[in-house]
Design a protein around this motif. Structure first.
Motif, mmCIF file in Angstrom:
data_model
loop_
_atom_site.group_PDB
_atom_site.id
_atom_site.type_symbol
_atom_site.label_atom_id
_atom_site.label_comp_id
_atom_site.label_asym_id
_atom_site.label_seq_id
_atom_site.Cartn_x
_atom_site.Cartn_y
_atom_site.Cartn_z
ATOM 1 N N GLU A 116 42.654 34.239 44.612
ATOM 2 C CA GLU A 116 43.142 34.047 45.974
ATOM 3 C C GLU A 116 43.304 35.367 46.703
ATOM 4 N N VAL A 117 43.449 36.465 45.941
ATOM 5 C CA VAL A 117 43.755 37.752 46.581
ATOM 6 C C VAL A 117 42.750 38.844 46.255
ATOM 7 N N ALA A 118 41.832 38.606 45.310
ATOM 8 C CA ALA A 118 40.931 39.674 44.881
ATOM 9 C C ALA A 118 39.563 39.134 44.480
ATOM 10 N N THR A 119 38.565 39.999 44.563
ATOM 11 C CA THR A 119 37.252 39.728 44.006
ATOM 12 C C THR A 119 37.359 39.830 42.491
ATOM 13 N N LEU A 120 36.795 38.860 41.774
ATOM 14 C CA LEU A 120 36.883 38.835 40.316
ATOM 15 C C LEU A 120 35.495 38.922 39.686
#
Length: 249
Positions: A116-120
């Motif tokens: 939801e908050v970062a590129t993985l």
């Protein structure tokens, strides 16, 4: 925006329970070959295999040599006669290993929150066919913006070359917003450091660090990882879906 807008994750013993997969695949393969497959056999194999993977990380051998020799060394360590089937044993073990996509409890929920908050992206040294199957079957794949396996890239952790490829492919230039997360100090943490990245050691087993490799962070749960990656206001929104994040790191 998160403190780290890109999180690179190791696979085995970071997201997937490799120890459980290894034990079951080894036990089943040894039983098929009518070889000892008790706890002692597992402990011997685990030690031999760990030594070989550490040698790979140190550049002392390549993966082909590792796969070629590990069951020869296992048979020697077990004081068993060479049955001439070590290559076939390795192939069968890999086949069985690919069928075990055992998740560490809470892993998918953690990926959902972090996504939801970062590129993985996953960064793995494991065998290509094995890792592709396990990443797909476990459900990990759907949370990833990239899946990078050393055998396909042509460079293995802890080489900076692997991370250079990953960052270039993801279009990320600001390394200060990238965090490498993994359980292996030599491959994951040293590898991230070699690429100039901040690192987080996943120490779910509360092991002692007896090396000279020192990660920036150490966590014992996924929840602790949230506090490293997310800003306070994002932590307050844990469980809220469809939050937006920037892919620019």
């Amino acid at each position: 925006m998160a403190i780290y807008t890109c999180v690179l994750l190791d696979v085995d013993n970071t997201l997937l329970d490799f120890d459980a997969a290894e034990r079951q695949a080894l036990t089943d393969m040894l039983a098929e070959y009518e070889l000892p497959h008790d706890g002692q056999a597992y402990d011997v194999y685990h030690k031999v295999n760990r030594e070989l993977w550490d040698a790979l990380a140190k550049g002392k051998l390549n993966k082909a040599k590792l796969f070629q020799t590990r069951f020869q060394r296992f048979m020697q360590a077990m004081e068993l006669p060479d049955n001439g089937k070590c290559h076939a044993m390795n192939d069968r073990y890999e086949e069985l290993l690919a069928t075990h996509a055992d998740l560490i409890p809470g892993a998918l929920n953690a990926l959902e929150e972090l996504g939801e908050v970062a590129t993985l992206a996953t960064v793995s040294n494991g065998a290509l066919a094995v890792q592709q199957a396990r990443i797909r079957d476990s459900g990990v794949e759907r949370y990833m913006d990239g899946i990078y396996i050393s055998e396909k890239v042509g460079a293995a952790k802890p080489s900076a070359k692997l991370f250079e490829h990953v960052l270039k492919d993801l279009g990320i230039s600001n390394r200060s917003r990238v965090l490498m997360v993994g359980d292996d100090l030599l491959a994951d943490i040293k590898g991230g450091q070699n690429a100039g990245l901040d690192t987080c050691w996943v120490n779910f087993k509360n092991e002692e660090n007896t090396t000279d490799i020192h990660p920036k962070y150490e966590v014992h749960s996924y929840e602790e990882l949230y506090k490293i990656v997310m800003e306070p206001e994002e932590l307050e929104n844990i469980g809220v879906r469809n939050r937006r994040h920037s892919n620019e790191a």
